[in-house]
Design a protein around this motif. Structure first.
Motif, PDB file in Angstrom:
ATOM      1  N   THR A   1      80.282  -9.750 -46.974  1.00  7.45           N
ATOM      2  CA  THR A   1      79.470  -8.191 -47.960  1.00  7.45           C
ATOM      3  C   THR A   1      78.460  -8.789 -48.274  1.00  7.45           C
ATOM      4  O   THR A   1      77.568  -7.617 -47.637  1.00  7.45           O
TER       5      THR A   1
ATOM      6  N   ASP B   1      76.206  -7.847 -44.900  1.00 10.04           N
ATOM      7  CA  ASP B   1      76.539  -6.662 -44.689  1.00 10.04           C
ATOM      8  C   ASP B   1      75.248  -6.308 -45.442  1.00 10.04           C
ATOM      9  O   ASP B   1      74.039  -5.193 -44.973  1.00 10.04           O
TER      10      ASP B   1
ATOM     11  N   ARG C   1      71.573  -4.788 -44.449  1.00 11.41           N
ATOM     12  CA  ARG C   1      71.043  -2.470 -44.838  1.00 11.41           C
ATOM     13  C   ARG C   1      70.093  -2.911 -45.159  1.00 11.41           C
ATOM     14  O   ARG C   1      68.913  -1.914 -45.098  1.00 11.41           O
TER      15      ARG C   1
ATOM     16  N   THR D   1      81.983  -1.960 -52.521  1.00 11.60           N
ATOM     17  CA  THR D   1      81.929  -1.505 -51.374  1.00 11.60           C
ATOM     18  C   THR D   1      81.464  -1.013 -50.564  1.00 11.60           C
ATOM     19  O   THR D   1      79.961  -1.368 -50.366  1.00 11.60           O
ATOM     20  N   GLU D   2      82.124  -0.134 -49.201  1.00 10.34           N
ATOM     21  CA  GLU D   2      80.881   0.232 -48.072  1.00 10.34           C
ATOM     22  C   GLU D   2      80.146   0.840 -49.188  1.00 10.34           C
ATOM     23  O   GLU D   2      78.863   1.224 -48.347  1.00 10.34           O
TER      24      GLU D   2
END
Length: 459
Positions: A365, A368, A372, A437-438
């Motif tokens: 996570t 990720d 981003r 979460t995404e």
């Protein structure tokens, strides 16, 4: 635990039983000048309904923000069963197991916790806990000075990549005892301990080398080389670890050529303790068997009675409460038993596979999120090195105003590092755990993009 107030008659009956005229009479020996009789600042008493509503309103003030701050305190999912069990009266009100015959449950919990921590760290022995990770490091330094009989210098190498608060606490506790901390810088490109800088101390009398894994920047250190350096130079290796990360990476008991670290400390908060405004937390401390006599706190062991039944006892009690002060290894006068109980339940519920899943999810996570954020113009990683679930990012502008603007949008975006490191006005530390979460990551990236655009337009 529920609070059951006493009625006026209950109080009168108890006072009569002990022969006191009033509650004030119980405190008559306290100098009146030291007593504060003014309670005007206290609100008027309220009924259950009003109190419940007030508490819900207060709790709502803490809800809603997305938290991406780590830096030693981490937001993890805690199964509901953890604190439902830990706050049962048997655990919640239990203090210290001075009488083993009446404290078998408490002693077994600590024994199970110690066993789990030894399994997680790969060390031989774990104690019953310390106040927090920072004071655990200070105790480890004091322990190293006692245990390393070959060293007379009381010199400890303290890397700049160790949590700044840990360094401060260690200094405040140990410096007045003649212990000298010598700073070891980090490599600007990687954030790791500068191993070349260690050459300056090669062959000198060094008591211990502190090795963070991961370090304050989230970077994974070359622990094998560092542990070997300590051993080759007659210094003890003190590991400072995140317990969750140990479900994925090499445990400190296996660092180096196989002998491992000598002492291992860490913060136990990620194992079932909520953020809770800064505490309470608990400190982890493990060591090799050879150093156990110098370990602070207490060690619970398992034995058998005359009938062959298993029983639990305080095997090692080197505190000043138990032995002569001059022989004590520490003046710690309690342990964080309730937090240890929660951690034991937490680890039991997750199991080794569950803890590994949590650690892997945190690492994925965070990668990720970093990808981003780094895709935005002017945002980049500071250090080019492997990391666990934290990373330092550089912004095109000062970090503090950006973080303040993110907070206004309901996102606690990270920790500005200019408070701790010169030349890092535009750098902040960001963390993501399995709770994100995404959609949370997307919301953060969008909010940061908007804030940077607004600052650029205003410039």
């Amino acid at each position: 635990m529920p609070f059951i107030p006493h009625t006026d008659q209950d109080i009168a009956d108890m006072l009569a039983a002990i022969g006191a005229d009033s509650v004030d009479a119980l405190f008559s020996e306290i100098d009146p000048r030291l007593r504060n009789g003014d309670i005007s600042a206290l609100p008027e008493r309220a009924g259950e309904q009003a109190i419940t509503r007030l508490m819900h309103e207060r709790a709502a003030q803490d809800a809603g923000d997305l938290c991406f701050i780590g830096a030693g305190a981490y937001e993890h999912h805690i199964p509901a069963a953890v604190w439902e069990i830990a706050t049962r009266g048997e655990f919640y009100s239990a203090y210290t197991p001075y009488q083993p015959e009446a404290s078998q449950g408490t002693l077994q919990v600590v024994y199970e916790y110690q066993t789990m921590m030894c399994g997680l760290t790969g060390m031989d022995v774990a104690n019953a806990s310390l106040y927090d990770g920072a004071s655990a490091l200070a105790e480890a330094v004091l322990m190293a000075v006692r245990a390393n009989r070959k060293s007379k210098s009381k010199r400890v190498l303290m890397p700049a990549g160790v949590h700044p608060f840990y360094r401060e606490v260690a200094h405040n506790i140990c410096a007045n005892q003649g212990i000298v901390f010598e700073a070891v810088d980090f490599e600007p490109a990687t954030g790791k301990i500068d191993t070349k800088a260690l050459d300056a101390w090669a062959g000198e009398d060094i008591t211990a080398l502190v090795i963070p894994q991961p370090n304050f920047f989230g970077v994974l250190e070359d622990v094998d080389a560092l542990t070997d350096w300590a051993e080759n130079n007659g210094a003890l290796a003190i590991g400072v670890v995140n317990p969750v990360s140990l479900a994925l990476i090499k445990p400190p008991g296996e660092w180096g050529d196989g002998a491992g670290a000598d002492i291992v400390v860490g913060e136990g908060q990620p194992l079932g303790a909520p953020l809770a405004g800064g505490g309470p937390y608990f400190g982890i401390l493990c060591c090799r068997r050879a150093h156990v006599r110098q370990m602070p706190g207490r060690v619970v062991g398992r034995t058998r009675d005359l009938d062959g039944r298993s029983g639990y006892v305080l095997t090692l009690q080197p505190r000043e409460q138990h032995i002569r002060r001059s022989k004590a290894t520490s003046n710690i006068c309690t342990n964080q038993g309730l937090l240890v109980t929660a951690a034991t339940i937490h680890m039991s519920l997750l199991g080794s596979h569950g803890l590994e899943t949590v650690a892997a999810t945190c690492a994925a996570t965070t990668r990720d999120l970093v990808a981003r954020l780094s895709a935005l113009d002017g945002v980049e990683r500071v250090f080019d090195a492997p990391f666990f679930h934290e990373a330092a990012l550089r912004l095109p502008v000062a970090a503090r105003p950006v973080l303040d603007a993110l907070a206004d949008k309901g996102i606690l975006g990270g920790l500005a590092l200019d408070r701790f490191f010169a030349g890092m006005d535009d750098v902040f530390l960001v963390c993501a755990t399995e709770t994100k979460t995404e959609s949370d990551l997307a919301a953060y990236a969008e909010a940061l993009s908007d804030v940077l655009d607004q600052i650029a337009e205003a410039a």
